[in-house]
Write a protein that holds these residues in place. Structure first.
Motif, mmCIF file in Angstrom:
data_model
loop_
_atom_site.group_PDB
_atom_site.id
_atom_site.type_symbol
_atom_site.label_atom_id
_atom_site.label_comp_id
_atom_site.label_asym_id
_atom_site.label_seq_id
_atom_site.Cartn_x
_atom_site.Cartn_y
_atom_site.Cartn_z
ATOM 1 N N GLU A 150 0.788 -1.232 0.000
ATOM 2 C CA GLU A 150 0.000 0.000 0.000
ATOM 3 C C GLU A 150 0.819 1.281 0.000
ATOM 4 N N THR A 151 2.152 1.221 0.091
ATOM 5 C CA THR A 151 2.931 2.460 0.177
ATOM 6 C C THR A 151 3.905 2.606 -0.987
ATOM 7 N N THR A 152 4.243 3.859 -1.277
ATOM 8 C CA THR A 152 5.273 4.150 -2.277
ATOM 9 C C THR A 152 6.597 3.547 -1.846
ATOM 10 N N THR A 153 6.934 3.719 -0.570
ATOM 11 C CA THR A 153 8.189 3.186 -0.036
ATOM 12 C C THR A 153 8.263 1.673 -0.231
ATOM 13 N N GLY A 154 7.168 0.975 0.092
ATOM 14 C CA GLY A 154 7.155 -0.476 -0.051
ATOM 15 C C GLY A 154 7.280 -0.908 -1.489
ATOM 16 N N ARG A 159 10.040 -3.466 -6.033
ATOM 17 C CA ARG A 159 10.528 -3.411 -7.419
ATOM 18 C C ARG A 159 12.038 -3.658 -7.464
ATOM 19 N N ALA A 160 12.743 -3.196 -6.462
ATOM 20 C CA ALA A 160 14.186 -3.476 -6.386
ATOM 21 C C ALA A 160 14.420 -4.981 -6.242
ATOM 22 N N LYS A 166 15.090 -11.461 -6.707
ATOM 23 C CA LYS A 166 14.955 -12.001 -5.353
ATOM 24 C C LYS A 166 13.506 -12.228 -4.932
ATOM 25 N N LEU A 167 12.565 -11.665 -5.665
ATOM 26 C CA LEU A 167 11.157 -11.764 -5.278
ATOM 27 C C LEU A 167 10.659 -13.194 -5.410
#
Length: 419
Positions: A150-154, A159-160, A166-167
């Motif tokens: 839900e956050t831009t930071t997350g 995406r990194a 690694k996802l």
């Protein structure tokens, strides 16, 4: 039922707060009514790491109504409303692990309590659950059908991870839904950041030089509100397009090194680290005030500020710490550098969270229908979900929109008709 809240006796007040917010969340209420009848989330086990607020409580009620077995933990130590946590546990039977002001050890104990629930779906506000699954609980990651962020930071973190290969499971970037960031980030963060700052400081924005770090949707929202209250707003940016947009919107734009000399109030809304640093603190005026409305408390270099200060006076006012630099300069830090709109206020108004959490609820239904079919990647929210949420919201506001005529549909789909 296992849970960990500050005091379960606070539940009556929390229930009032939850039901008050529910009055202003008609879209989510409509979805909850359908979920209660059709049980589309039956068999889904959800662990949610979100801000424990009245609005979040109504999302959790909706997930449970849909048949999900759900638990909740806090995504930020200072965003928990203790009475809401108590009511979720006692009145609504949703195990909650959250205590306002919890230390780092307790925070991670609560994260792991949520993961001990053995979720098939996670909801995140900053990607801490996902991070824990990828670093310390890799065996549990194989059970995850999908995660919602839900956050831009997350989303930046996720995406990194995807770029680095690694996802380990599909993630839905709920933050990037237009029905979320255009409204939640702009109108919600804009208003609630002003609310938090004023509650903490009793600050008059009119006539003040307010420096806004970042002109994304959150930065835009706060800048609009600050200007509307009479502030002289200065934008700092690293993105040339956003900087140009800010200038075209009528704001002053300059580097932080220059803005630091003239600002009275500084607010970071970037999702990045150490946006305000010692060289900026040295240039600031006596009694400059700094706050953060980005997700994590790293946007302001607090260790750097502390190191250069000869004294720190904690709690000179609720949610205000004074850092004394040299002989005569004070810098005021709000909310320990955490989300000021939740540390010192109540977060976004319920009516805007109605859209964000309606999107979350419908997205949970979507991922269960598509379990095993989603690629391991960061996915956008499907357009049909966005449109459904906006149509429902318009209906609750008694607003009608036009429809294309058959002629217009044909014209837009063709290439043969010219000048």
């Amino acid at each position: 039922m296992k849970y960990d809240v500050a005091d379960v006796k606070l539940a009556p007040g929390g229930k009032k707060r939850i039901l008050w917010a529910d009055n202003d969340m008609p879209v989510l209420a409509a979805i909850r009514e359908r979920f209660a009848r059709t049980k589309p989330l039956k068999g889904m086990t959800i662990s949610a790491c979100l801000h424990v607020t009245a609005e979040t409580a109504n999302l959790m009620r909706t997930l449970k109504a849909g048949g999900a077995n759900a638990v909740l933990c806090a995504s930020n130590p200072l965003s928990t409303q203790d009475d809401v946590a108590a009511s979720l546990t006692k009145d609504f039977g949703i195990p909650t692990f959250a205590i306002r002001g919890e230390n780092r050890a307790t925070y991670y104990k609560h994260l792991n309590a949520a993961l001990d629930h053995k979720p098939t779906v996670t909801f995140d506000d900053g990607a801490d659950l996902v991070n824990e699954l990828h670093i310390k609980r890799k065996k549990d990651a194989g059970r995850i059908v999908a995660s919602m962020e839900e956050t831009t930071t997350g989303v930046i973190r996720l995406r990194a991870m995807a770029r680095e290969g690694k996802l380990k499971f599909p993630v839905i970037a709920v933050n990037d839904a237009k029905s979320k960031h255009l409204f939640d980030n702009r109108y919600g963060t804009g208003q609630s950041t002003v609310d938090g700052i004023i509650r903490a400081t009793d600050y008059l924005l009119a006539g003040s030089n307010v420096v806004v770090a970042g002109y994304g949707w959150c930065g835009r929202g706060f800048a609009m509100r600050a200007r509307g209250m009479g502030a002289i707003v200065i934008i700092t940016e690293v993105d040339a397009i956003k900087a140009l947009e800010a200038a075209m919107d009528g704001f002053q734009v300059m580097p932080m090194a220059q803005a630091a000399k003239v600002g009275d109030l500084f607010v970071t809304l970037t999702g990045n680290k150490h946006v305000l640093r010692p060289e900026h603190f040295r240039a600031m005026k006596h009694r400059a005030t700094v706050a953060n409305s980005g997700h994590f408390d790293v946007e302001i270099d607090i260790p750097g500020l502390k190191k250069m200060s000869k004294k720190v006076n904690r709690g000179v006012r609720n949610h205000v710490d004074e850092y004394v630099i040299g002989r005569s300069k004070s810098i005021y830090l709000l909310g320990e550098g955490r989300l000021i709109n939740l540390a010192a206020a109540e977060g976004h108004p319920a009516c805007v969270m109605d859209m964000s959490f309606a999107t979350q609820a419908l997205q949970a239904e979507y991922v269960l229908k598509h379990a095993g079919k989603l690629e391991i990647a960061v996915h956008a929210v499907p357009l049909e979900i966005e449109e459904q949420v906006c149509r429902l919201k318009l209906r609750t506001m008694s607003i009608a929109v036009d429809k294309l005529t058959p002629e217009q549909v044909e014209y837009l789909a063709s290439s043969g008709e010219g000048t």
